[in-house]
Structure formats: structure tokens, C-alpha cells
Design an enzyme around this catalytic site. Structure first.
Site, short mmCIF file in Angstrom:
data_model
loop_
_atom_site.label_atom_id
_atom_site.label_comp_id
_atom_site.label_asym_id
_atom_site.label_seq_id
_atom_site.Cartn_x
_atom_site.Cartn_y
_atom_site.Cartn_z
N TYR A 118 -1.72 6.39 1.36
CA TYR A 118 -2.01 5.40 2.23
C TYR A 118 -1.00 5.09 3.38
O TYR A 118 0.26 5.37 3.11
CB TYR A 118 -2.03 4.10 1.35
N GLU A 206 -4.66 0.59 9.82
CA GLU A 206 -4.61 1.02 8.57
C GLU A 206 -5.38 2.14 8.27
O GLU A 206 -6.50 2.20 8.31
CB GLU A 206 -5.07 -0.23 7.68
#
Length: 396
Positions: A118, A206
Site C-alpha cells: 500500500y 493512493e
């Protein structure tokens, strides 16, 4: 401004971030054509078929499928296009899928194992500096990771005077447990991602997951991008990426009238001038036992037309049981607001819900006279507390 995954990846590509080969399409036949073209370029025989909506959790909702053949590409595209996709971010009403991204399969056999990470870039408002937040737990909701395993979330803050430094990119790659080729590829990826974030005037990038492939390439397998609305004048090509079908119709209408409007889930409509006063008004509504149905700042240049537009937008919400108009006349004149309320009232017709009006400041007496002479069925308030008491009275 939110944009679709394929649009975010197009921006990433502009700044050297590695992304999978992909094409967005709107029909099953075009999906097959796109898959064939991807096979020519990338040489793979698996594809991802991904719904394009402004929401996360698409895979869990059935909006992402891995196809092992062209027939499956066509079938999955047929299944996903036109579906109402419900995720934890869409709410129970879901969103209709109008287009899908056909992308090369990136989970393929190789000397190593693929690994998901991530990574996001955003502003730390407490320090006024950008941060890179990253984790070894890619593919999961970062909120769940933060709650259950907060020690697996790392943050790297960037000094704006010097920008991102090589030692920081190496630290990120090290904390992700990488070595060799993957280590070097990750340092390049981080530099390119941060460059894309800065130069696109984004408020969020993101990437979940950032994928280490089986042959140690680093790819942005997904992309959630938010662009700063206030900077779009510098990026007319990005402004064209706006998809109003993905936005709340009331918010779209509000932007056409230069109104700052955000729809909420309450029962008391708000019309206020100034963001600070709007927040205070929403607090008062909450303390009085109601729930704000919206944030609506008419701004300092409001006139009768913009006020009428705001009034109409609030009335379109069936959950609204009362409207509180709270205006402090500094730049904006109270009589202009009052005229807008009168015009809206007369134009809309029979309004069954209570309207509470509080006018203070420039031309407030003139504004009150306009409303009093209009014969409107409204409640007048002098103080903010009085307005709150009236809200409590009409919604309880």
C-alpha cells in the site's frame, strides 16, 4: 475532484510511474478488441476487467474479474457493464457502471512471488508537509490495517525546501522488505509517484496495491486520485476528466451557480454565508436535536439569483424537514438574500416545511422588511441560540 482509475493511471504514466497496459471501453465487443491489442503488446493471456466508478471496494462488490480467455473477457464485461455496483463507499444505493478498464494480467509465473503493498501521498495538515504513507499490507483497506496492525503502517515526511531525498526512497524500499532489483525499482517508483503528486496539484494519490511482480517489477496496479479543484485552472486537460455522472446531481447543480454545497444525510437544510459560520450553524443544529442535511455557503457575492438557486437545491432533498437560513451581512447584503428567499418561495410554490431566517449585519432591517411584507410563512430569529431553539421546535 475525483477521477477514474484509468484517468489516474494516465497521469501516473506522464510522470514515469510504471502501470499495466490497459484500455477503457463501454461495450463487450470493444472489450474483446482491447484484450487482443493488449495481448499483442504485452504478450499475456490473462486480463483484468475492472468497473470504473468513483468508489473503492470494487473487487469485493463483484466489479473486478480476472479473465483467462477472450470469451471470459466478453462475458465479464457484459456482466459488469450496466450493473449497480454496491461497495462500502457507494452506500446501499450503489453506482451504475458505464465503462470498464481492460488491463493486462500482472499476476504471472516467474522466478519469485508477487507481493502487494500500500502507498499513498497526501498532505499532513498538522505539519504543512506532504507525507508518503505506506505498508506491507497492500490490497487491504488501510483503515483496517491501522486499527488492527498499526505497526505495519509507515510514514515518510517530505521537507518542501529540499523535496524527497534518495535516503528516504531507500528507507521506504527497506521497510517494505525489498532487495536487489525490486529494491531499485521501488526507489524509482517512489520518486516518480511523488513527482506526479506534486505536478498534478493532487490532494491524494493512493496506490493500493503497489505490486511487485514475480520478476521484480514495481507497478501501480490500482490508482485512486483526487485533484485539487482550486488548481484545475492550471490543468485544463485534467479538468476535462470530470465525470459528472459520478457526482451527486445537487452538487453538480450547485457548482453551476458558484455555490459551495456538500450534501449530507440530515433533516435540516442550511444556507449560510461563510464557511466558518456554516460550520457553527451545523453545530447548533446538531446540538438542538436536528441533523444538518447539507453544507451550503452562498459566499460573499451572493445575489437574489444564487440564493434562489440554493433554496431550490435544498428543497430537492426529500429528507429535509426544515430550512435554516443564517446570514451575517458583511460583504453580502441581507436584503439581497431576503429577496432571493422571497423569489424562491414564490417561484417554487407551496412549501410545506418550516423556514427559519436569521439576518444580521448589512441591510438586515431592509431584509427583514422584505420578508415581513412578502407574507411568507417563516420563522424569524435574532440570535443564533434563538435560531437553534426554533430548529428544535420544528424538527422534534
Amino acid at each position: 475532484m475525483n477521477i477514474h482509475e484509468y484517468q489516474g493511471k494516465a497521469i501516473l504514466r506522464q510522470f514515469g510511474v510504471a502501470i499495466p497496459q490497459g484500455t477503457v471501453v463501454k461495450s463487450p465487443d470493444k472489450a474483446v478488441e482491447a484484450a487482443k491489442e493488449i495481448r499483442k503488446k504485452a504478450g499475456n493471456n490473462t486480463w483484468a476487467v475492472k468497473a470504473q466508478i468513483h468508489a473503492g471496494g470494487r473487487g469485493k462488490g463483484g466489479g473486478v474479474k480476472i479473465a483467462q480467455s477472450l470469451d471470459e473477457v466478453k462475458q465479464y464485461a457484459k456482466d459488469i457493464l450496466g450493473m449497480i455496483l454496491v461497495t462500502h463507499q457507494t452506500g446501499p444505493e450503489g453506482k451504475i457502471v458505464n465503462q470498464v478498464l481492460i488491463e493486462q494480467g500482472v499476476y504471472y509465473p516467474g522466478p519469485g512471488e508477487p507481493k502487494e503493498f500500500y502507498m499513498s501521498v497526501l498532505l499532513n495538515r498538522d505539519t504543512g508537509r506532504n507525507i508518503i504513507m505506506y505498508s506491507t499490507e497492500g490490497g487491504m483497506d488501510i483503515e483496517a490495517v491501522a486499527e488492527k496492525t498499526p505497526h505495519l503502517i509507515f510514514k515518510e515526511e517530505i521537507d518542501p525546501k529540499v523535496g524527497i531525498q534518495p535516503f528516504q526512497t531507500r528507507k521506504i524500499a527497506f521497510n517494505l522488505g525489498l532487495s536487489g532489483k525490486a529494491f531499485k525499482e521501488m526507489t524509482k517508483f517512489v520518486v516518480a509517484l511523488y513527482k506526479a503528486y506534486l505536478n498534478s496539484d493532487a490532494s491524494l494519490f493512493e496506490i493500493n496495491p503497489v505490486l511487485k511482480t514475480s520478476d521484480d517489477l514495481i507497478l501501480a496496479a490500482d490508482a485512486k486520485v483526487k485533484l485539487d479543484d482550486n488548481a484545475l485552472y492550471r490543468h485544463p486537460d485534467y479538468a476535462e476528466m470530470r465525470d459528472i455522472t459520478e457526482e451527486d446531481p445537487a452538487e453538480v447543480e450547485a457548482t453551476q451557480h458558484d455555490l459551495n454545497f456538500i450534501k449530507l444525510n440530515g433533516n435540516v437544510g442550511c444556507m449560510v454565508n461563510g464557511a466558518g459560520l456554516a460550520m457553527a450553524t451545523m453545530d447548533i443544529i446538531k446540538l438542538s436535536g436536528g441533523n444538518p442535511a447539507n453544507f451550503l455557503d452562498v459566499g460573499g457575492t451572493a445575489n437574489a439569483e444564487t440564493v434562489e438557486a440554493g433554496f431550490r437545491i435544498i428543497l430537492k432533498d426529500p429528507n429535509v424537514k426544515a430550512i435554516l437560513i443564517n446570514i451575517f451581512g458583511g460583504i453580502v447584503r441581507c436584503d439581497r438574500v431576503a429577496q432571493g428567499v422571497v423569489d424562491a418561495y414564490n417561484s417554487v410554490g407551496d412549501i410545506q416545511i418550516p423556514v427559519i431566517v436569521r439576518l444580521q449585519g448589512t441591510n438586515d432591517e431592509e431584509g427583514k422588511k422584505l420578508i415581513d411584507k412578502s407574507g411568507l410563512k417563516v420563522f424569524s430569529a435574532i440570535s443564533l441560540q434563538e435560531a437553534a431553539d426554533l430548529v428544535k421546535q420544528v424538527v422534534n
